[in-house]
Motif scaffolding. Structure first.
Motif, mmCIF file in Angstrom:
data_model
loop_
_atom_site.group_PDB
_atom_site.id
_atom_site.type_symbol
_atom_site.label_atom_id
_atom_site.label_comp_id
_atom_site.label_asym_id
_atom_site.label_seq_id
_atom_site.Cartn_x
_atom_site.Cartn_y
_atom_site.Cartn_z
ATOM 1 N N HIS A 201 61.413 44.215 -3.488
ATOM 2 C CA HIS A 201 62.657 43.930 -4.203
ATOM 3 C C HIS A 201 63.738 43.498 -3.223
ATOM 4 N N ASP A 202 64.552 42.546 -3.644
ATOM 5 C CA ASP A 202 65.801 42.281 -2.943
ATOM 6 C C ASP A 202 66.821 43.319 -3.415
ATOM 7 N N PHE A 203 67.954 43.406 -2.743
ATOM 8 C CA PHE A 203 69.006 44.316 -3.175
ATOM 9 C C PHE A 203 70.342 43.615 -3.031
ATOM 10 N N ASP A 204 71.344 44.150 -3.707
ATOM 11 C CA ASP A 204 72.610 43.432 -3.870
ATOM 12 C C ASP A 204 73.595 43.645 -2.729
ATOM 13 N N GLU A 205 73.604 44.848 -2.174
ATOM 14 C CA GLU A 205 74.550 45.155 -1.107
ATOM 15 C C GLU A 205 73.872 46.011 -0.045
ATOM 16 N N GLY A 206 74.441 45.982 1.173
ATOM 17 C CA GLY A 206 73.926 46.804 2.254
ATOM 18 C C GLY A 206 72.780 46.155 3.008
ATOM 19 N N ASP A 207 72.097 46.952 3.807
ATOM 20 C CA ASP A 207 70.966 46.447 4.586
ATOM 21 C C ASP A 207 69.989 47.583 4.861
ATOM 22 N N ILE A 208 68.761 47.206 5.162
ATOM 23 C CA ILE A 208 67.710 48.148 5.551
ATOM 24 C C ILE A 208 67.102 47.637 6.846
ATOM 25 N N LEU A 209 67.139 48.487 7.879
ATOM 26 C CA LEU A 209 66.605 48.120 9.182
ATOM 27 C C LEU A 209 65.315 48.884 9.444
ATOM 28 N N ILE A 210 64.297 48.144 9.853
ATOM 29 C CA ILE A 210 63.002 48.717 10.237
ATOM 30 C C ILE A 210 62.856 48.523 11.740
ATOM 31 N N ASN A 211 62.942 49.619 12.475
ATOM 32 C CA ASN A 211 62.911 49.545 13.948
ATOM 33 C C ASN A 211 63.910 48.513 14.475
ATOM 34 N N GLY A 212 65.113 48.558 13.892
ATOM 35 C CA GLY A 212 66.210 47.712 14.349
ATOM 36 C C GLY A 212 66.254 46.316 13.762
ATOM 37 N N LYS A 213 65.250 45.957 12.921
ATOM 38 C CA LYS A 213 65.200 44.612 12.334
ATOM 39 C C LYS A 213 65.502 44.690 10.841
ATOM 40 N N SER A 214 66.246 43.713 10.350
ATOM 41 C CA SER A 214 66.648 43.698 8.945
ATOM 42 C C SER A 214 65.517 43.197 8.055
ATOM 43 N N ILE A 215 65.243 43.943 6.980
ATOM 44 C CA ILE A 215 64.225 43.500 6.022
ATOM 45 C C ILE A 215 64.674 42.235 5.295
ATOM 46 N N LYS A 216 65.997 41.982 5.269
ATOM 47 C CA LYS A 216 66.510 40.768 4.631
ATOM 48 C C LYS A 216 66.308 39.541 5.514
ATOM 49 N N SER A 217 66.653 39.659 6.793
ATOM 50 C CA SER A 217 66.616 38.480 7.669
ATOM 51 C C SER A 217 65.319 38.358 8.469
ATOM 52 N N ASN A 218 64.569 39.464 8.613
ATOM 53 C CA ASN A 218 63.300 39.433 9.358
ATOM 54 C C ASN A 218 62.188 40.137 8.579
ATOM 55 N N PRO A 219 61.921 39.686 7.360
ATOM 56 C CA PRO A 219 60.958 40.414 6.522
ATOM 57 C C PRO A 219 59.549 40.485 7.099
ATOM 58 N N ILE A 220 59.080 39.416 7.720
ATOM 59 C CA ILE A 220 57.707 39.413 8.240
ATOM 60 C C ILE A 220 57.567 40.392 9.394
ATOM 61 N N ASP A 221 58.515 40.353 10.333
ATOM 62 C CA ASP A 221 58.463 41.280 11.461
ATOM 63 C C ASP A 221 58.538 42.725 10.989
ATOM 64 N N CYS A 222 59.378 42.997 10.001
ATOM 65 C CA CYS A 222 59.490 44.359 9.464
ATOM 66 C C CYS A 222 58.180 44.801 8.822
ATOM 67 N N LYS A 223 57.581 43.928 8.031
ATOM 68 C CA LYS A 223 56.359 44.289 7.304
ATOM 69 C C LYS A 223 55.181 44.527 8.243
ATOM 70 N N LYS A 224 55.204 43.906 9.420
ATOM 71 C CA LYS A 224 54.134 44.136 10.399
ATOM 72 C C LYS A 224 54.092 45.592 10.862
ATOM 73 N N ASP A 225 55.264 46.250 10.827
ATOM 74 C CA ASP A 225 55.347 47.640 11.274
ATOM 75 C C ASP A 225 55.005 48.641 10.181
ATOM 76 N N MET A 226 54.883 48.159 8.939
ATOM 77 C CA MET A 226 54.759 49.069 7.801
ATOM 78 C C MET A 226 53.449 48.906 7.047
ATOM 79 N N ALA A 227 53.100 49.969 6.326
ATOM 80 C CA ALA A 227 52.070 49.892 5.289
ATOM 81 C C ALA A 227 52.617 50.629 4.082
ATOM 82 N N VAL A 228 52.271 50.156 2.891
ATOM 83 C CA VAL A 228 52.776 50.785 1.671
ATOM 84 C C VAL A 228 51.627 51.054 0.711
ATOM 85 N N VAL A 229 51.664 52.230 0.094
ATOM 86 C CA VAL A 229 50.709 52.594 -0.957
ATOM 87 C C VAL A 229 51.522 53.023 -2.169
ATOM 88 N N LEU A 230 51.476 52.234 -3.230
ATOM 89 C CA LEU A 230 52.227 52.544 -4.440
ATOM 90 C C LEU A 230 51.425 53.450 -5.359
#
Length: 235
Positions: free
Chosen positions: A51-80
Motif C-alpha cells: 500500500h501507498d500512504f498519504d503522509e509520513g514516511d517508513i524507513l527500512i534500514n535508513g531507506k525510504s519505502i517510498k523512494s527506494n522500494p526495491i532496496d527496502c524489499k530486498k531486506d524484507m520478507a512478508v507472510v500475510l
C-alpha cells in the motif's frame, strides 16, 4: 531498523492509520496488536510496500519505502495471514520463483529449502501443486519462501493462524534464531499470551491510532498483556 514516521493512510474519508510513529530496533521481536479493523494490516502492507500512504514516511534500514522500494524489499520478507500464491504451481517451483526474485544463489537456496522443509515436515509434499494444500500447508510454503533468502526483517500478519502446534513451536524457534543474529521479527497477532511470552516490545493500535508502544515490561506492568489490551479496548 524499521522507522515509522508520522504515517497516515486514508481510504476516502476514512482514516485507517492516523499519524503513527514508532521504531523497531534490530534484534527484537515486536508485536503489533489491535482489534479487527484497527489498522494493523493496513500499516503492515504500507511497511512492505503493498500500500501507498498519504503522509509520513517508513524507513527500512535508513531507506525510504517510498523512494527506494526495491532496496527496502530486498531486506524484507512478508507472510500475510492469507497467502496469495500462484496456486497451480508446485510448491518447490513457487519457492524457487521467490528465490529467483531475490537472486538467491543455488547453494544457499538448496540449503535453506532443505532446512525449512524438514523443520515444517513437508519435504515429501514440495512436488505437489499448491492448490491441493490446506491453509496451514500454504502457510508453511509461504514461510519457506520467506525464509529461503535469509531476510534481515521478517514481517508477518497473524502468522499462527491455521498452523498445528508443532509448526507454531517451530516458528517461535526460527524467530529466536533470527534475533540471535540481530534480525527483526515484526508481527501482528490475536494470540496475546504468545506475544507476551515471545516479544520484547509491543505496540497497540485502536481505531487507527497508536495508544501504547514500548517494552513488554513497560506496557503490561504487573498485569497480563491480555488484561491491558482489554482495558484499553473498553476506554
Amino acid at each position: 531498523m524499521i522507522e515509522i514516521k508520522n504515517v497516515t493512510k486514508k481510504y476516502g474519508d476514512k482514516v485507517a492509520v492516523d499519524n503513527i510513529s514508532f521504531t523497531v530496533e534490530d534484534g527484537s521481536i515486536f508485536a503489533f496488536i489491535g482489534h479487527n479493523g484497527a489498522g494493523k494490516t493496513t500499516l503492515i502492507k504500507s511497511i512492505v510496500g503493498i500500500h501507498d500512504f498519504d503522509e509520513g514516511d517508513i524507513l527500512i534500514n535508513g531507506k525510504s519505502i517510498k523512494s527506494n522500494p526495491i532496496d527496502c524489499k530486498k531486506d524484507m520478507a512478508v507472510v500475510l495471514d492469507n497467502p496469495e500464491m500462484y496456486e497451480n504451481m508446485k510448491a518447490i517451483d513457487y519457492i524457487n520463483f521467490i528465490c529467483d526474485m531475490y537472486d538467491v544463489d543455488q547453494e544457499t537456496r538448496e540449503k535453506n529449502i532443505k532446512k525449512y522443509a524438514k523443520l515444517f515436515e513437508i519435504e515429501d509434499k514440495l512436488g505437489n501443486p499448491i492448490n491441493s494444500f490446506s491453509h496451514g500447508m500454504k502457510q508453511k510454503v509461504a514461510l519457506i519462501s520467506a525464509l529461503a533468502h535469509d531476510p534481515k526483517i521478517l514481517i508477518m500478519d497473524e502468522p499462527f493462524v491455521g498452523l498445528d502446534p508443532k509448526a507454531v513451536f517451530d516458528i517461535k524457534e526460527v524467530m529466536n534464531e533470527m534475533i540471535a543474529d540481530d534480525k527483526i521479527i515484526f508481527f501482528s497477532t490475536h494470540i496475546l499470551d504468545v506475544a507476551e511470552k515471545l516479544c520484547s516490545k509491543v505496540a497497540i493500535i485502536k481505531s487507527g491510532k497508536l495508544v501504547k508502544v514500548g517494552s513488554m515490561k513497560e506496557i503490561k506492568g504487573d498485569k497480563s498483556l491480555e488484561k491491558v489490551f482489554l482495558e484499553l479496548e473498553d476506554k
